[in-house]
Design an enzyme around this catalytic site. Structure first.
Site, short mmCIF file in Angstrom:
data_model
loop_
_atom_site.label_atom_id
_atom_site.label_comp_id
_atom_site.label_asym_id
_atom_site.label_seq_id
_atom_site.Cartn_x
_atom_site.Cartn_y
_atom_site.Cartn_z
N GLU A 49 37.39 45.99 33.04
CA GLU A 49 37.54 47.22 33.80
C GLU A 49 36.27 47.54 34.60
OE1 GLU A 49 40.47 48.46 33.95
OE2 GLU A 49 40.12 50.35 34.99
N HIS A 54 40.75 47.67 43.46
CA HIS A 54 40.63 47.69 42.00
C HIS A 54 41.13 46.36 41.41
CE1 HIS A 54 40.84 49.83 38.01
NE2 HIS A 54 41.73 48.89 37.79
N GLU A 55 42.34 45.98 41.79
CA GLU A 55 42.92 44.75 41.23
C GLU A 55 42.17 43.51 41.73
OE1 GLU A 55 44.61 45.36 38.79
OE2 GLU A 55 45.30 47.39 39.23
N HIS A 88 39.47 42.90 39.28
CA HIS A 88 39.96 42.18 38.09
C HIS A 88 40.17 40.70 38.41
CE1 HIS A 88 40.60 45.40 35.25
NE2 HIS A 88 41.42 46.08 36.03
#
Lengths: 514, 514
Positions: free
Chosen positions: A299, A269-270, A273
């Protein structure tokens, strides 16, 4: 091409400083959550306040307004899609918003947020909402003073729109109400059918020593595109990503020995980003365009890597040997189909950051409903724990045993981020829309992922999403990349398709709509 | 007590911001040297420049000058030793100096230093001076423009005084020339007698795994006063200390498996720096007084812990069991007297940061001589490597095999810090003077150290040195704490006494002078 106007040169200089200050703020935040000794909290709040005061004063500066006004005739004669015109527009937007707000109020908001985060941490340690409530009340009071700054501008139809606009420019309360109504009505039958079909239990049952998990992340992240000269990975209570520049990207994760999914999915997820910010157009560096289009787009990138890549069948096939190498045990006996099924299991649960992909948006619907009620003055801080429990029962069918699993689970409101949660849902929706376009352009995407070749995926994202930074807002970016407006249908269709493919639904539940 | 003048309230507000910005700068620097991915260097230089520009403009602000002027009548009626008066004076000094220098030049100096540090790192990797020379020339050119800003102020007798004054207010070239002449003439016979008497070889022969060294530091630092809620220890190429506030103190060290002395003594050294800033008067927080009196005082604190404590007989007695616990091997057979002798051994060597306590000041004499010649225009950058080799031969009797062991060993000049090295020697001298006063007030100091009770030592330092911060300059602080002016004799007497006590000199060499 004529020489550029002197005001544009001056604007660039101002943008450079604002951009450097943003980078500095990123470091303060990263350090606060990863490295800072506990005793540093008070001084850090002071430093944030000092920085906010400078940034706000620079942005609200009437001198900046005059430069922007002077550029209007030049702008009218230029290509409206040029980087320069878009830079002027982005700064004009930021200036106009900042100029409505007194610097003193901006500084107070920053300092109240730092104080409330500390109160939130202490309330969590004491398992009590009472310690956090006064700090949250102060945050809300300052937010209402912030909203009042925009009285009479005629720009916003609803007070909550003013807060939303800081995170996702142009997004409205009305639009969100439509999205969440539709999502709730579609998700409730989907969730109940899928939850009935699935097994119960953890995604990755077992105990995994931190050192083994580090080894796993140390192979996984470079494989997807983490470059150690430009990135780093650390631990924090709440995983996050922050870049000081495209060449200095910091990710964090959380190592839980009894919950491997935490580090595994938060790393992906990160990474999503981080990759967004690492792939900004290099010549936008030190300008206002080297920022995200909006938090919804941001997001969309994290959810794309976490879910559309990380919970896909080909990814499960590719990653299984890697998991076996580092974590052995339970993965030896499991095949890729079982892994695929496990990571897509639907289980109603109380904690948002541990929620599965299907139920996740219901957690956001709950938070949107409550924060909207607070902004509209229909819900007080004192009533919040009960309202949380009631909404959890209504939307998820679960009882909330304590505020730790209820209103104290998220730091956002304490950090002054009201109007932020909906961008998570917007991101989910956008991710599915980007993916559809991507799959059209890169028809063998599944085979590439199955072979661990993520470069074409990164390249598509760079070209269509990342490089533009803030040149276009989320809406325009989405339209340019996909030809579509923001829509709920692609995400719902993708989700149902995957649940069927993984055997977690035995038959379609939904009647597709456009 | 009357109400305070409105200007004083305004001054405090300005001091708060300046102090917060200094804290932020400290974090940028700490991160750059400990955590930042290599790719972040360019952006970090930009962030330093942006911060320098803001700090400098705030300090040089004519508005600040007007507030300071308006306070003059009030000041004349107040106790000149009050905190408020001293705050006004400290800010007046900083303002006057900054106002002489254009912000653009201050920003250029900051950015040239960041660039030269990068060039220095690259030159070290390529083992060549040529890559560093142009960057150093740029730094020197900017320094001479900086010096020229003070033309006609009549405040400084020598151009080098202007640079010195930034690190140690009031220290002069003339004074330093006297100190170094005396030191060289006294040290040369002392060094040759002691070097002849001692054994050759490493202080701590042996191979010590990093994990064991970490265990050692993890017991040593808390024992002397490192509190984990307020301090942290990390690794960096050059050990240093930096605090973001008295409650957020960051130390670094270097772990060398074949050179235990590096981590052992640099940890104690940096602890001394950190303790100084941790013990500033709490009510000076966010004022200009929560800074060091000068870098000489700062260095006196690090050298005091490294040498006067860390190389003393009672410390060796106390620490030997700790070293045995964590590092075993070579320490099992050694007794405290042998350890005491080993850590005080005199060995002529090429690298300053590895030099023993006795020869250390000769390394500083060399740097003072060369940087003074550069500032006076008698030495060019191109001539520097040869001049370094010649001075090393003259002062230390050693040949310089390569620029790595010569002019490329220190980062200071590349970082724009010319006039900084002499503060190391001033620190050594002051440490011996403070120690004499301390030993008078705490007669059982040796027994306390031998028992590992460092609290009375910390308390004496807090009371007489640390808490004052920048309220007094180094000279006044020294006088208040010891009743003495800066002097070479106490250090020379202490040194010779220790060499005799450790059996490293068989008979006195010096004729004591006052």
């Amino acid at each position: 091409m004529s020489t550029e106007p002197a005001e544009l040169t001056e604007l660039r200089q101002r943008a450079r400083e604002l951009s450097d200050l943003t980078g500095i703020g990123g470091l303060l935040l990263w350090d606060q959550n990863t490295m800072m000794p506990a005793g540093g909290a008070g001084a850090r709040a002071d430093q944030f306040e000092a920085l906010e005061r400078i940034q706000h004063a620079r942005l609200a500066d009437p001198g900046l307004g005059r430069v922007l006004d002077a550029l209007e005739p030049w702008e009218a004669s230029e290509d409206s899609d040029s980087d320069d015109v878009r830079l002027v527009r982005a700064l004009r937007r930021d200036h106009r918003k900042a100029a409505q707000v007194p610097t003193e109020l901006a500084a107070e908001i920053s300092s109240a947020a730092a104080y409330a985060q500390q109160a939130w941490l202490e309330a969590r340690e004491a398992h009590g909402f009472g310690h956090f409530a006064p700090a949250l009340e102060r945050v809300l009071e300052l937010q209402s003073r912030y909203i009042a700054c925009f009285d009479g501008t005629g720009e916003f139809a609803h007070p909550y729109d003013i807060l939303l606009d800081d995170y996702e420019p142009g997004l409205t309360t009305e639009e969100l109400q439509g999205i969440f109504t539709r999502l709730q009505s579609e998700l409730v039958p989907l969730v109940s059918a899928a939850a009935a079909a699935g097994e119960d239990g953890q995604v990755f049952p077992g105990h995994f020593p931190v050192e083994h998990q580090r080894g796993m992340a140390g192979e996984l992240l470079p494989a997807v595109g983490f470059e150690s000269d430009y990135w780093r990975l650390d631990a924090s209570v709440h995983p996050f990503a922050r870049s000081m520049a495209a060449t200095d990207v910091r990710l964090t994760t959380r190592w839980e020995e009894d919950d491997l999914a935490m580090a595994f999915y938060s790393s992906l997820h990160e990474f999503g980003h981080g990759l967004y910010e690492a792939q900004f157009e290099p010549h936008h560096y030190r300008t206002t365009l080297a920022e995200a289009a909006g938090l919804g787009t941001h997001e969309s990138q994290s959810r794309l890597w976490e879910n559309l890549v990380g919970r896909s069948r080909p990814f499960c096939e590719w990653v299984l040997p890697l998991l076996r190498r580092h974590l052995g045990g339970p993965f030896e006996a499991q095949d890729a189909a079982a892994l695929y099924r496990a990571v897509n299991q639907v289980r109603l649960s109380l904690i948002r950051i541990e929620a599965d992909e299907t139920t996740y948006n219901l957690h956001i619907a709950l938070r949107f409903e409550l924060e909207l009620a607070m902004v509209e003055g229909r819900l007080s801080v004192a009533e919040l724990p009960d309202a949380w429990a009631e909404a959890t029962h209504r939307l998820l069918g679960l009882e909330v045993p304590s505020v730790m699993e209820g209103v104290l689970q998220d730091i956002h409101w304490g950090a002054g981020m009201i109007g932020y949660f909906p961008t998570y849902t917007i991101g989910n929706l956008m991710a599915a829309q980007f993916w559809r376009a991507l799959a059209g352009d890169v028809p063998d995407i599944d085979a590439l992922i199955g072979a661990g070749d993520f470069a074409p995926l990164r390249e598509w994202l760079r070209e269509h999403v990342h490089r533009h930074g803030r040149k276009f807002d989320s809406r325009e970016l989405l339209h340019r990349a996909t030809g579509e407006e923001l829509s709920v249908e692609p995400w719902l269709a993708y989700l149902e398709g995957k649940l069927l493919d993984a055997g977690l639904l035995t038959a379609p539940v939904r009647v597709p709509r456009s």
